[in-house]
Enzyme design. Structure first.
Site, mmCIF file in Angstrom:
data_model
loop_
_atom_site.group_PDB
_atom_site.id
_atom_site.type_symbol
_atom_site.label_atom_id
_atom_site.label_comp_id
_atom_site.label_asym_id
_atom_site.label_seq_id
_atom_site.Cartn_x
_atom_site.Cartn_y
_atom_site.Cartn_z
ATOM 1 N N GLY A 184 0.815 -1.211 0.000
ATOM 2 C CA GLY A 184 0.000 0.000 0.000
ATOM 3 C C GLY A 184 0.849 1.260 0.000
ATOM 4 O O GLY A 184 0.578 2.218 -0.735
ATOM 5 N N ASP A 212 2.554 -20.311 -0.690
ATOM 6 C CA ASP A 212 2.521 -19.056 -1.456
ATOM 7 C C ASP A 212 2.588 -19.338 -2.953
ATOM 8 O O ASP A 212 1.797 -18.796 -3.738
ATOM 9 C CB ASP A 212 3.688 -18.159 -1.023
ATOM 10 C CG ASP A 212 3.790 -16.886 -1.853
ATOM 11 O OD1 ASP A 212 2.991 -15.962 -1.620
ATOM 12 O OD2 ASP A 212 4.660 -16.830 -2.749
ATOM 13 N N LYS A 243 -0.312 -18.859 -6.191
ATOM 14 C CA LYS A 243 -0.038 -18.224 -7.486
ATOM 15 C C LYS A 243 -0.335 -19.166 -8.647
ATOM 16 O O LYS A 243 -0.822 -18.734 -9.700
ATOM 17 C CB LYS A 243 1.420 -17.745 -7.519
ATOM 18 C CG LYS A 243 1.677 -16.627 -6.504
ATOM 19 C CD LYS A 243 3.162 -16.366 -6.306
ATOM 20 C CE LYS A 243 3.360 -15.289 -5.251
ATOM 21 N NZ LYS A 243 4.799 -15.071 -4.938
#
EC number: 1.1.1.3
Length: 337
Positions: A12, A221, A225
Site C-alpha cells: 500500500g 505461497d 499463485k
C-alpha cells in the site's frame, strides 16, 4: 481517477509512493490524474474527497504507525467496509494482508466494491486462490474491471502479458519459480554449501524471509499463485485445495551438492496445466532459464504459436509490486477514459 487504498503495509505504501513519483508522467502521458481519497489500516482511516497527500500519508505511517493519525483527515476506528460505503471513488486498490484460510477481509472488500460498480486492482492472493470464479463472475455481472497482475510474481509481468502480448496464442501450460524467498534460500545453499536451517535464519535476519516463513518454505505461497495462473491464463476452475504441494524444508546441503556435481540445481517449481497442478522441488540444468538466483522469479508459458516464452522479474518488493498495480490502474483508466 479517485482511488481508495485498503491496507497500508509495504505494498500500500508502495502504491502511494509510485503515484507520487509518477504524478507528472501520468498526467502528461495518459491524461490521468490519480487522487487517493481514502486509505485504511488497522488503526482506522484517512479520508479526503479532494485527495490526500501521498508524502504526508507515508510520513504519518512511518512516524506513528497509524494512518488514522493523518493531520486533519484521520479517523480512528473506521472500518474498511464503512469507507467503501461512505466515500465516493472510482477504483479500489485492495492490498490488505493475505489470508489463505478464508480470503477475508479482502474477499468482502472486493465483492462490495464490484457490487457498487467500482473497478478493482489487487495484489491479494488469498481471495483469488480460494474464490477466483466467484470474483471473476461478480466483475462480469457488474460490468467492472478486475485486475490482479501484482498477485503473481510481483514486478514480473505474466497475467497481462499472457492476455495481451500472447493474445493470439493458446497457452498450454505455465511453470516457473514463483516465490522469491525459497529461491533465495536454495540459491544461497547452492553457492555456499550451507544448511537449510542456517540459510533460513540468515534470510529472516535480512528481512527476505518472514518471521513465520511457513507459507513460503512449504510452497503454499507458490501454490496460491499457481491457482491464480490456472484460472486466469488456462481457464481452469480450480482452488488451492486442488494443488499438490511440497516445500523445501526437507532439502539438505548434501542433496544440493549432489545435484551440482551433475550440473543441476534444485528449485521450487510450480506448474499449471490441464494435467498437473503442482508445486515441488525439481532439478533444473545450470544453464536453463530457471537458473536464476536471489529473489528473482521466472515463468515459462508454453504456447501453440510462439513455443516457450519466458519472463523474469523481481518477485517481491514494495515499489516493484506497486509497479504492477500501477500498470493495472492504467489498464483500467484506458477502458474508462
Amino acid at each position: 481517477m479517485k482511488i481508495i487504498i485498503l491496507g497500508f503495509g509495504a505494498v500500500g505504501q508502495g502504491v502511494a509512493r509510485v503515484l507520487s513519483m509518477k504524478k507528472e508522467y501520468l498526467k502528461s502521458t495518459y491524461d490521468l490524474n490519480p487522487q487517493i481519497v481514502a486509505v485504511t489500516d488497522r488503526s482506522g482511516a484517512a479520508i479526503n474527497v479532494n485527495g490526500l497527500d501521498e508524502e504526508v500519508l507515508l510520513e504519518t505511517k512511518n512516524e506513528t504507525g497509524k494512518i488514522s493519525a493523518y493531520p486533519e483527515y484521520g479517523a480512528a476506528g473506521v472500518s474498511s467496509l464503512q469507507v467503501l460505503e461512505d466515500v465516493d471513488y472510482d477504483c479500489l486498490v485492495e492490498v490488505t494482508p493475505t489470508d489463505i484460510e478464508d480470503g477475508e477481509p479482502a474477499r468482502s472488500h472486493i465483492l462490495k466494491a464490484m457490487g457498487d460498480g467500482k473497478d478493482v486492482a489487487t495484489s491479494n492472493k488469498g481471495p483469488l486462490a480460494l474464490s477466483f470464479q466467484e470474483l471473476a463472475s461478480s466483475a462480469q455481472e457488474n460490468g467492472v474491471e478486475f485486475k490482479f497482475e501484482a498477485s503473481v510474481g510481483g514486478a514480473m509481468p505474466i497475467i497481462n502479458f499472457a492476455h495481451e502480448t500472447l493474445a493470439g496464442c493458446s497457452i498450454e501450460s505455465v511453470y516457473g519459480i514463483l516465490n522469491g524467498t525459497t529461491n533465495y534460500i536454495l540459491s544461497r545453499m547452492a553457492n555456499e554449501g550451507s544448511s537449510y536451517e542456517q540459510t533460513l535464519t540468515e534470510a529472516q535476519e535480512m528481512g527476505i524471509a518472514e518471521t513465520d516463513p511457513y507459507q513460503d518454505v512449504e510452497g503454499i505461497d507458490a501454490a496460491c499463485k499457481i491457482v491464480i495462473l490456472a484460472n486466469s491464463v488456462l481457464n481452469l476452475p480450480v482452488t488451492l485445495k486442488d494443488v499438490e504441494v511440497e516445500g523445501i524444508s526437507r532439502i539438505t546441503a548434501e542433496s544440493i551438492a549432489l545435484a551440482k556435481k551433475e550440473g543441476l540445481l534444485i528449485k521450487l517449481i510450480g506448474e499449471a496445466s490441464p494435467d498437473a497442478l503442482e508445486v515441488s522441488p525439481r532439478l533444473v540444468p545450470k544453464g536453463s532459464p530457471f537458473a536464476v538466483e536471489g529473489t528473482l522469479n521466472v515463468a515459462t508459458l508454453k504456447t501453440d504459436l510462439a513455443d516457450d516464452v519466458t519472463v523474469v522479474g523481481k518477485g517481491a518488493g514494495s515499489v516493484e509490486t506497486a509497479s504492477a498495480i500501477l500498470s493495472d490502474i492504467l489498464s483500467i483508466w484506458k477502458v474508462r477514459k
